[in-house]
Design an enzyme around this catalytic site. Structure first.
Site, short mmCIF file in Angstrom:
data_model
loop_
_atom_site.label_atom_id
_atom_site.label_comp_id
_atom_site.label_asym_id
_atom_site.label_seq_id
_atom_site.Cartn_x
_atom_site.Cartn_y
_atom_site.Cartn_z
N GLU A 49 3.75 11.80 2.46
CA GLU A 49 2.57 11.38 1.71
C GLU A 49 1.55 10.90 2.70
OE1 GLU A 49 2.78 8.43 -1.32
OE2 GLU A 49 4.17 9.61 -2.52
N ASP A 60 -3.94 -1.13 -3.72
CA ASP A 60 -3.22 -1.41 -2.48
C ASP A 60 -3.19 -2.88 -2.12
OD1 ASP A 60 -2.27 1.13 -1.27
OD2 ASP A 60 -4.37 1.69 -1.51
N TYR A 175 5.74 10.29 -9.89
CA TYR A 175 5.88 9.11 -9.02
C TYR A 175 6.01 7.89 -9.91
CZ TYR A 175 4.69 6.08 -4.99
OH TYR A 175 4.69 5.14 -3.99
#
Ligand SMILES: Cc1ncc(COP(=O)(O)O)c(C=O)c1O
Lengths: 265, 418
Positions: A49, A60, A175
């Site tokens: 990734e 994040d 995911y």
């Protein structure tokens, strides 16, 4: 179909989960970043990734935020990350998934981006802030027309309707975000994770990769019991941060990746 | 339309939508359902109305600014006095509404971002009133220039978390609030402070503020003898006070409307927050809208003397109003806003918020070209106490009281991608 499917098939035949390391493209700079991709492959990555740095990475935690800032300061753009993929994808023989926010793609133009992604050999695209509903009109068709997988996320808050929507839209794999929260290594796996991942996996025909907050070989091993792939990101990005200027960075990263990947073998 | 059909939700034309991480998608759908249900309930509307009246001070006065009108020598200027609301700005309309919603959804904690500090103070206030715990994210640059509001929030019992990232202003505070929300979404409601973010925020925040224009309309009828102004002017940060004023008049074609953005200190990317002049279509903080960005899709820095207008994106509904030609968007520079601040202080004895001063600046430019028969309605979105230090510092640095630099239009930034 991209090469992502075959990777998961091969791992299934080997009766193990795929190891999927994450790094921010262009961190700490483009040249070093290329060498770090080589280290990921040498250490045993099944799939890579690669993050596209963005100025406002709301999904994040601090480690990946700083990585994005370093990469941007070094002049990295979406276009530069695609160049990186073009240079290393076939050379390394490891499929690559772009991990990005949507705005850089929108600024490039969705069609233009998809063309460039295809030419660079990108296998899959995962946009953290683009749910399937918003991807349906432009990005999904543009990628599908070029046999690039569009990977979507599920989270602990996803209800049945959302699982259905993601199951319909996601190709290559799905995911699963291990916790409500941002990226970043944590001491412990969330307690309900194994049960939740099992619940998601039963509803999906695609392979399920689990990520967010996984950092040690023990954690990798326990997540692998309920997943087809395990993603480790911030723990590796931190190594880049802490040893960026040292000559042994790539070797150190490779050793860490090997330790994590071996936990699955 | 529903998520089950994979159809996008919450659009104004091709702007808006829900561009958020998966973790927030189900909670946002739940929020939209809760809001739709609650806003239709009489009991909720009554509770909100009575708090706005008895606690916050609605209706706010409509004031005929006679001296300013006379000095400018043109139109009759009316000020909608949102500055007289409890906590000092329009922001409390939305904060109370959303805090009631949070309470009814069983959330025990609210979070907010703030730029000027007014939305943070309003949220801290509503949280104290309804016994919710409250955390406010604020860029460190804004904490410095809006220090008074930082202290107010703390005295009201809120935790204020400084954000030391990016330009350390409103954009960065929203990033951090979203990260908190993604982490604590099960217990926490995010009280977003403008018509920004994913659906349902742009329409929900608009609905909570439309009382501004609805009241002004009735007050004009009583005080000026007609239901509408010829020109309505408001400043545009995210766009909440302006949409709150405009909504009541959108279907009356006699009303011209102007939204005023921050022209900042110059024309270059990074020197202003004029999205309609320098922006291009992008996705930021959950919504598709006009965004100030570079050719690679990285969000640009912004500058304004006014913290509440210092943000690189604008509410999606405004983009449609601009495309339809219904609302005109202009900008006022830092210098013009400072001039307008002094002008209103000297002629009417009112210190406006620097955000609101941008709207005053536009009226100063326009009014002389109108006749005494014409009515200009300005939303005075907030009071200027918080800005006293900024104004004094600006005057010290420029050695005078600012000089209104001219306004210019530059073409939208082009796009390259190689
Ligand atoms: C007094 C005042 N006016 C205007 C604004 C700008 O926001 P909006 O465009 O959402 O009204 C702010 C924001 O902080 C404010 O405090």
């Amino acid at each position: 179909m991209s090469e992502i499917g075959p990777v998961f098939e091969r791992c299934r035949e080997e009766k193990r989960a795929a190891f999927i390391p994450y790094l921010t493209g262009g961190d700490p700079d483009l040249e070093t970043s290329g060498r770090l991709l080589e280290a990921l492959a040498a250490g045993g990555a099944d799939l890579i990734e690669i993050g596209v740095p963005f100025s406002d990475p709301i999904a994040d935690g601090p480690v990946n935020q700083r990585a994005a800032a370093r990469a941007l300061a070094a002049g990295t753009s979406l276009s530069a990350v695609l160049d990186l993929v073009a240079r290393y994808r076939d050379k390394l023989g490891v499929p690559m998934v772009l991990f990005t926010y949507f705005n850089p793609i929108l600024a490039a133009g969705v069609e233009r981006f998809a063309e460039r992604a295809e030419a660079s050999g990108v296998d899959g695209v995962l946009c953290v802030d683009l749910p399937p509903e918003e991807a349906a009109s432009e990005l999904i068709p543009a990628l599908r027309a070029r046999d690039i997988d569009s990977v979507f996320l599920l989270a602990p808050t996803s209800d049945r309707r959302r699982i259905q929507a993601v199951a319909r839209a996601s190709t290559g794999f799905v995911y699963y975000v291990s916790r409500t929260g941002v990226t970043g290594a944590r001491e412990e796996l969330p307690k309900p994770l194994l049960k939740e991942a099992k619940r998601m996996r039963r509803r999906l025909s695609q392979p399920l990769a689990v990520g967010f907050g996984i950092s040690t070989p023990e954690q990798v091993r326990s997540v692998a019991r309920v997943a087809d792939g395990v993603v480790v990101g911030s723990a590796l990005v931190r190594i880049v941060e802490e040893h960026a200027s040292e000559p042994g960075l790539a070797e150190r990263l490779e050793a860490q990746v090997r330790e994590l990947a071996d936990a699955l073998r | 339309m529903s998520a089950a059909n994979d159809q996008p939700i919450g659009y104004f034309g091709s702007y808006g939508g829900r561009f958020v991480p998966e973790t927030l998608m189900a909670p946002i759908a739940e929020l939209a359902r809760a809001y739709d249900k609650l806003s239709g309930k009489r009991k909720f509307r009554k509770r909100l109305q009575s708090l706005l009246r008895d606690y916050a001070g609605r209706p706010t006065p409509l004031y005929f600014a006679e001296r300013l009108s006379r000095e400018l020598g043109g139109a009759r200027i009316y000020l909608k006095r949102e500055d007289l609301l409890h906590t000092g700005a329009h922001k409390i309309n939305n904060a109370i509404g959303q805090a009631l919603l949070a309470q009814s959804m069983g959330k025990e904690r609210v979070i907010a971002e703030t730029g000027a500090g007014q939305h943070g103070v309003a949220t801290a206030t509503a949280a104290a009133l309804l016994d919710l715990s409250c955390t406010v994210y604020m860029g460190e640059e804004d904490m410095r220039r809006q220090r008074l509001n930082v202290e107010r929030m703390r005295l009201l019992g809120a935790e204020v978390v400084g954000v030391d990232a990016g330009s350390r202003t409103l954009k960065d505070a929203i990033n951090e609030a979203l990260r908190d929300w993604v982490t604590n979404v099960r217990t926490t409601h995010y009280v977003l402070g403008s018509v920004l973010g994913p659906d349902p925020y742009p329409r929900m925040v608009r609905d909570f503020h439309r009382v501004i224009g609805d009241e002004a309309r009735r007050q004009l009828r009583r005080q000026a003898g007609r239901w509408w102004p010829d020109l309505a002017i408001a400043c545009v940060g995210g766009g909440s006070n302006s949409i709150g004023l405009f909504t009541a008049f959108l279907d009356n074609e006699r009303v011209r409307m102007i939204g005023v953005e921050a022209g900042g200190s110059g024309e270059e990317l990074g020197e202003h927050a004029a999205r309609f002049r320098g922006g291009s279509v992008g996705v930021l903080h959950g919504t598709r809208t006009l965004v100030l960005q570079d050719t690679n899709g990285q969000i640009a820095g912004t500058h304004s003397v006014s913290a509440g207008l210092d943000y690189p994106a604008v509410g999606p509904e405004h983009v449609v109003l601009a495309e339809e030609g219904r609302v005109e968007y202009t900008s006022a520079t830092d210098a013009e806003a400072i001039d307008a601040f002094h002008r209103l202080a000297a002629t009417e004895g009112i210190l406006p918020a620097l955000e609101s001063a941008h709207a005053i600046a536009e009226a100063i430019n326009r009014a002389p070209g109108l006749t005494a028969k014409e009515i200009v309605l300005i939303n005075l979105s907030g009071r200027g106490d918080k800005d006293v230090e900024s104004v004094l510092a600006y005057d010290r640095e420029t050695g005078d009281r600012g000089s209104g630099a001219g306004r210019q239009t530059v073409p939208r930034v082009g796009r390259e991608f190689e």
